[in-house]
Write an enzyme that holds these catalytic residues in place. Structure first.
Site, mmCIF file in Angstrom:
data_model
loop_
_atom_site.group_PDB
_atom_site.id
_atom_site.type_symbol
_atom_site.label_atom_id
_atom_site.label_comp_id
_atom_site.label_asym_id
_atom_site.label_seq_id
_atom_site.Cartn_x
_atom_site.Cartn_y
_atom_site.Cartn_z
ATOM 1 N N ASN A 167 -5.378 -1.283 12.907
ATOM 2 C CA ASN A 167 -6.510 -0.775 13.694
ATOM 3 C C ASN A 167 -7.762 -1.565 13.309
ATOM 4 O OD1 ASN A 167 -8.495 0.690 14.968
ATOM 5 N ND2 ASN A 167 -8.306 2.505 13.648
ATOM 6 N N LYS A 202 -10.631 -1.305 14.624
ATOM 7 C CA LYS A 202 -11.848 -0.517 14.886
ATOM 8 C C LYS A 202 -12.842 -1.372 15.672
ATOM 9 C CE LYS A 202 -10.767 2.018 10.733
ATOM 10 N NZ LYS A 202 -11.153 3.051 9.819
ATOM 11 N N HIS A 222 -8.121 9.658 16.730
ATOM 12 C CA HIS A 222 -8.492 9.122 15.412
ATOM 13 C C HIS A 222 -9.652 9.943 14.858
ATOM 14 C CE1 HIS A 222 -9.897 6.422 12.292
ATOM 15 N NE2 HIS A 222 -8.736 5.803 12.373
ATOM 16 N N GLU A 259 -12.252 9.184 13.366
ATOM 17 C CA GLU A 259 -13.591 8.648 13.657
ATOM 18 C C GLU A 259 -14.045 9.024 15.062
ATOM 19 O OE1 GLU A 259 -12.868 4.566 12.578
ATOM 20 O OE2 GLU A 259 -12.699 5.142 10.477
ATOM 21 N N GLU A 316 -3.302 11.040 8.814
ATOM 22 C CA GLU A 316 -4.390 10.298 8.181
ATOM 23 C C GLU A 316 -5.369 11.275 7.538
ATOM 24 O OE1 GLU A 316 -5.005 6.178 9.891
ATOM 25 O OE2 GLU A 316 -6.013 7.507 11.287
ATOM 26 N N GLY A 343 -10.678 4.432 4.813
ATOM 27 C CA GLY A 343 -11.734 3.488 4.452
ATOM 28 C C GLY A 343 -12.330 3.706 3.077
ATOM 29 N N SER A 396 -6.268 3.818 3.803
ATOM 30 C CA SER A 396 -6.364 2.804 2.736
ATOM 31 C C SER A 396 -5.020 2.170 2.368
ATOM 32 C CB SER A 396 -7.052 3.399 1.507
ATOM 33 O OG SER A 396 -8.373 3.796 1.824
#
Ligand code: PEP
Length: 228
Positions: A10, A12, A102, A104, A151, A157, A188
């Protein structure tokens, strides 16, 4: 769970066009210089920003790379008067996979279950493979979903990861009786810890973000995964 293992990078909202070209050029030279590696047990996917899908598609074809494309989001609407959105039928010209939900997007854009279910519906209608992202085993998952990315938010991250053992336990609890549900882990993941997540057959793959940005570290993950 003995099928192919998925490695889904990904990107991003990273990279400009020249970076995209350099990434595929570097990946190509790593791939072509390693004639012993067998990728038969892997499905390799890159999810670039929408705008780079055509270029990534061209480069994959030009270099004949074993990479499929995915996207990081999808419109909850069909194509039409929805300014700024990219619809499933447009995505399907380039990509096979779509990340939905996701963390985010849930946190920065307030995406709700209702909205995410509409996105899954659009993906389903257009033959895209949904990778539905959840933070834990309590998150609602639409019935049609066949692949989930577990996740934990604290691991995204941050350089902190679940252990393979724990991720496997959570995967088992998400899967429940749905034995065919594929579950991948994200948070990660890198070339050093990928083996921990892919051994033991409880997880069907990984979803690395940061470690997919450099073609070298992405390639190292592939090499390590191919040896499992
Ligand atoms: C992600 O992009 O979903 C992700 C898990 O990122 P990172 O690997 O950088 O933690």
């Amino acid at each position: 769970m003995n099928g192919k293992k998925y490695i889904i990078g990904n990107w991003k909202s990273n990279k400009i066009l020249s970076d995209v070209r350099s990434w595929f050029t570097k990946f190509n030279s790593l791939y072509k210089s390693d004639n012993k590696i067998s990728l038969d047990n892997l499905e390799i996917v890159i999810c670039p920003p929408f705008i780079y899908l055509p270029e990534a598609d061209n480069l994959i074809k030009k270099f004949n790379l074993p990479i499929s494309l995915g996207v990081q989001d999808i419109s909850p609407f069909p194509q039409g008067a929805y300014t700024g959105e990219v619809g499933a039928s447009q995505i399907a010209d380039f990509a096979k996979f779509v990340l939905v939900g996701h963390s985010e997007r849930r946190s920065n854009f307030g995406e709700t279950d209702k909205l995410l279910f509409a996105k899954v519906d659009q993906a389903d209608k257009n033959g895209l493979q949904v990778v539905y992202c959840v933070a834990d085993n309590q998150t609602l998952i639409p019935q049609s979903v066949t692949m989930v990315a577990y996740e934990p938010v604290w691991a995204i991250g941050t350089g902190k990861t679940e252990s393979g053992e724990n991720a496997g336990k959570v995967a088992d609890s998400i899967r429940g009786n749905l034995k065919t549900l594929k579950i991948i882990y994200g948070g990660s993941v890198n070339s050093k810890n990928i083996t921990d997540f892919l051994t033991g057959n409880r997880l069907d793959g990984v979803l690395p973000g940061g470690a997919s940005l450099d073609a070298g570290s992405f390639w190292e993950m592939i090499v390590n995964a191919s040896r499992i």
